[in-house]
Design a protein around this motif. Structure first.
Motif, PDB file in Angstrom:
ATOM      1  N   ARG A 192       1.917   7.005   6.724  1.00 39.40           N
ATOM      2  CA  ARG A 192       3.044   7.822   7.208  1.00 39.40           C
ATOM      3  C   ARG A 192       2.984   8.009   8.710  1.00 39.40           C
ATOM      4  O   ARG A 192       3.989   8.207   9.366  1.00 39.40           O
ATOM      5  N   ILE A 193       1.755   7.966   9.268  1.00 43.55           N
ATOM      6  CA  ILE A 193       1.579   8.189  10.704  1.00 43.55           C
ATOM      7  C   ILE A 193       1.645   6.860  11.461  1.00 43.55           C
ATOM      8  O   ILE A 193       2.096   6.792  12.594  1.00 43.55           O
ATOM      9  N   GLY A 194       1.189   5.778  10.807  1.00 42.34           N
ATOM     10  CA  GLY A 194       1.087   4.486  11.503  1.00 42.34           C
ATOM     11  C   GLY A 194       2.394   3.714  11.575  1.00 42.34           C
ATOM     12  O   GLY A 194       3.410   4.124  11.003  1.00 42.34           O
ATOM     13  N   SER A 195       2.317   2.563  12.283  1.00 41.99           N
ATOM     14  CA  SER A 195       3.502   1.711  12.418  1.00 41.99           C
ATOM     15  C   SER A 195       3.430   0.541  11.433  1.00 41.99           C
ATOM     16  O   SER A 195       2.469  -0.239  11.471  1.00 41.99           O
ATOM     17  N   PRO A 196       4.460   0.377  10.590  1.00 34.50           N
ATOM     18  CA  PRO A 196       4.432  -0.708   9.599  1.00 34.50           C
ATOM     19  C   PRO A 196       4.584  -2.097  10.228  1.00 34.50           C
ATOM     20  O   PRO A 196       4.351  -3.105   9.562  1.00 34.50           O
ATOM     21  N   ILE A 240      -2.959  -0.019  10.611  1.00 36.25           N
ATOM     22  CA  ILE A 240      -3.360  -1.034   9.621  1.00 36.25           C
ATOM     23  C   ILE A 240      -2.913  -0.606   8.226  1.00 36.25           C
ATOM     24  O   ILE A 240      -2.371  -1.408   7.448  1.00 36.25           O
ATOM     25  N   ALA A 241      -3.114   0.684   7.909  1.00 32.83           N
ATOM     26  CA  ALA A 241      -2.683   1.195   6.601  1.00 32.83           C
ATOM     27  C   ALA A 241      -1.183   0.984   6.426  1.00 32.83           C
ATOM     28  O   ALA A 241      -0.725   0.506   5.380  1.00 32.83           O
ATOM     29  N   ALA A 242      -0.404   1.306   7.460  1.00 33.91           N
ATOM     30  CA  ALA A 242       1.058   1.189   7.370  1.00 33.91           C
ATOM     31  C   ALA A 242       1.484  -0.275   7.265  1.00 33.91           C
ATOM     32  O   ALA A 242       2.411  -0.612   6.507  1.00 33.91           O
ATOM     33  N   SER A 243       0.809  -1.163   8.019  1.00 34.16           N
ATOM     34  CA  SER A 243       1.183  -2.581   8.005  1.00 34.16           C
ATOM     35  C   SER A 243       0.812  -3.228   6.674  1.00 34.16           C
ATOM     36  O   SER A 243       1.565  -4.038   6.120  1.00 34.16           O
ATOM     37  N   PHE A 244      -0.366  -2.853   6.133  1.00 33.85           N
ATOM     38  CA  PHE A 244      -0.765  -3.352   4.808  1.00 33.85           C
ATOM     39  C   PHE A 244       0.229  -2.865   3.754  1.00 33.85           C
ATOM     40  O   PHE A 244       0.722  -3.638   2.921  1.00 33.85           O
ATOM     41  N   GLN A 245       0.530  -1.577   3.793  1.00 27.28           N
ATOM     42  CA  GLN A 245       1.424  -0.995   2.784  1.00 27.28           C
ATOM     43  C   GLN A 245       2.814  -1.650   2.843  1.00 27.28           C
ATOM     44  O   GLN A 245       3.420  -1.931   1.803  1.00 27.28           O
ATOM     45  N   ALA A 246       3.279  -1.930   4.064  1.00 26.84           N
ATOM     46  CA  ALA A 246       4.598  -2.568   4.211  1.00 26.84           C
ATOM     47  C   ALA A 246       4.596  -3.947   3.548  1.00 26.84           C
ATOM     48  O   ALA A 246       5.546  -4.316   2.854  1.00 26.84           O
ATOM     49  N   ALA A 247       3.493  -4.699   3.739  1.00 26.29           N
ATOM     50  CA  ALA A 247       3.419  -6.042   3.143  1.00 26.29           C
ATOM     51  C   ALA A 247       3.343  -5.945   1.622  1.00 26.29           C
ATOM     52  O   ALA A 247       3.991  -6.717   0.905  1.00 26.29           O
ATOM     53  N   ALA A 248       2.561  -4.992   1.115  1.00 22.16           N
ATOM     54  CA  ALA A 248       2.421  -4.834  -0.338  1.00 22.16           C
ATOM     55  C   ALA A 248       3.751  -4.401  -0.956  1.00 22.16           C
ATOM     56  O   ALA A 248       4.194  -4.959  -1.967  1.00 22.16           O
ATOM     57  N   VAL A 249       4.406  -3.428  -0.331  1.00 17.46           N
ATOM     58  CA  VAL A 249       5.668  -2.910  -0.877  1.00 17.46           C
ATOM     59  C   VAL A 249       6.762  -3.975  -0.803  1.00 17.46           C
ATOM     60  O   VAL A 249       7.552  -4.141  -1.732  1.00 17.46           O
ATOM     61  N   ASP A 250       6.804  -4.741   0.300  1.00 20.81           N
ATOM     62  CA  ASP A 250       7.787  -5.822   0.429  1.00 20.81           C
ATOM     63  C   ASP A 250       7.654  -6.812  -0.714  1.00 20.81           C
ATOM     64  O   ASP A 250       8.639  -7.262  -1.293  1.00 20.81           O
TER      65      ASP A 250
END
Ligand code: KG4
Ligand code: ZN
Length: 341
Positions: A192-196, A240-250
């Motif tokens: 929520r804090i990081g950049s996807p 990193i958390a936000a970028s990983f999550q974006a890839a997983a959710v995509d």
């Protein structure tokens, strides 16, 4: 058709000891979940022996608390349901044995419930009259399935993971980032804090309805090896958390969209522990809106393991199949029942 109202459900397949009382497969009168997270956290994952022993100690108090919170007694129970698989063998045995004993002493039917089907009911119990077919994305710590639901007990598995489950990927990446266990909620919080868009991690298995998360986890590990300074910087791990999550959710969203088109689904259904993920929830709601479909998301408390979903699924299974014989055991590697691959 069996006439019964209140089903007591028990869930002990992994590291949650849970009991619930549900009326007619839809009205949750009480649902109690006792998590063993603290017991397993120091090992970084669930230790089967510790889980079984903890279930044994907790099942009695959890059932008692369920009755207290529902203002009910054993006399009000019309059937007892327990998760009989998939899950850890020793852990499953605790819930199943307790359910059979309760059914035997009260003279009510016992019904064994499949854990994966139960996750579907975590969402379905909110709207049992849902128009079919629907397509369900079931994402948990052990499973990642895309399922067309054509009727109760009629499932077609359209896609599944070829390696890690979605929740497993969240937990492994959380460990790489130095977060606690279980990692999914921690990744969600940091994301929520990081950049996807900080790092462009790969979107795997394009053009297929199957999933893959092992490569994504490796991409995160390689990135951290090349940029170890990220782990020391305050906001680096959030990116990193936000970028990983974006890839997983995509990846999850893309396959859900394709499956919904394929079966002409009325509704997108989301269930399992990872269905608690805030980015995945918004993504599925947005997908439903843009494609003119409804979205049915399991409420947060029914995403991760609980017994209300077991009781609801048990009620419907009793209507269709009747009671399970007391001689039936557990099946640690059970698949979704009635499903065609
Ligand atoms: O359904 P569940 O309680 O247990 C299984 O049947 O596996 O799912 C647990 C999984 C864990 O991997 C956990 O990290 C993940 O669900 N999870 C989440 C979130 N909450 C739980 N993953 C991502 N975001 C969350 N908010
Ligand atoms: Zn589960």
């Amino acid at each position: 058709m069996v006439t019964l109202k209140a089903v007591l459900g028990l869930e002990t397949s992994c590291d949650e000891t849970a009991a619930a009382l549900v009326d007619e497969g839809r009205t949750v009168r009480a649902s109690v979940v006792s998590s063993q997270i603290d017991l397993h956290a120091r090992y970084g994952g669930v230790v089967p022996e510790i889980a079984s022993r903890a279930h044994l100690e907790l099942i009695g108090p959890v059932v008692a608390e369920t009755f207290e919170s529902a203002g009910a007694t054993l006399d009000d129970v019309d059937a007892v349901a327990a998760c009989c698989g998939p899950g850890l063998a020793g852990a499953l045995l605790v819930g199943v044995t307790a359910a059979k004993a309760l059914a035997l002493v009260t003279g009510v039917p016992y019904v064994g419930v499949n854990h994966l089907e139960a996750h579907l009911y975590g969402a379905w119990l909110q709207n049992p009259d849902l128009k079919l077919p629907v397509v369900m994305l079931l994402v948990s710590g052990g499973h990642t399935l895309l399922v067309a639901v054509d009727g109760r007990g009629e499932y077609r598995v359209l896609g599944e993971t070829v390696d890690d489950a979605a929740g497993e990927a969240f937990d492994k990446v959380a460990r790489l980032l130095g977060f606690g266990y279980p990692g999914g909620p921690e990744v969600d919080r940091h994301a929520r804090i990081g950049s996807p868009t900080a790092v462009d991690f790969p979107r795997a298995m394009r053009g297929s309805l199957n999933f893959s998360f092992a490569g994504l986890k490796t991409a995160v590990a390689l990135h951290l090896r090349e940029h170890p300074e990220v782990l020391a910087s305050e906001f680096g791990v959030d990116d990193i958390a936000a970028s990983f999550q974006a890839a997983a959710v995509d990846q999850l969203r893309e396959k859900l969209a394709a499956a919904a088109d394929m079966v002409n689904a009325t509704t997108l259904v989301l269930g399992g522990g990872v269905a608690a993920n805030s980015a995945l929830r918004s993504s599925v709601v947005e997908l439903a809106e843009t494609t003119g479909r409804d979205a049915l998301l399991a409420p947060l408390e029914l995403c991760t393991d609980n017994a209300a979903m077991i009781a609801a699924a048990g009620w419907w299974r009793l209507q269709s199949d009747g009671p399970t014989p007391l001689s039936a055991g557990v099946n640690p590697s059970a698949r979704l029942p009635g499903s065609t691959p």
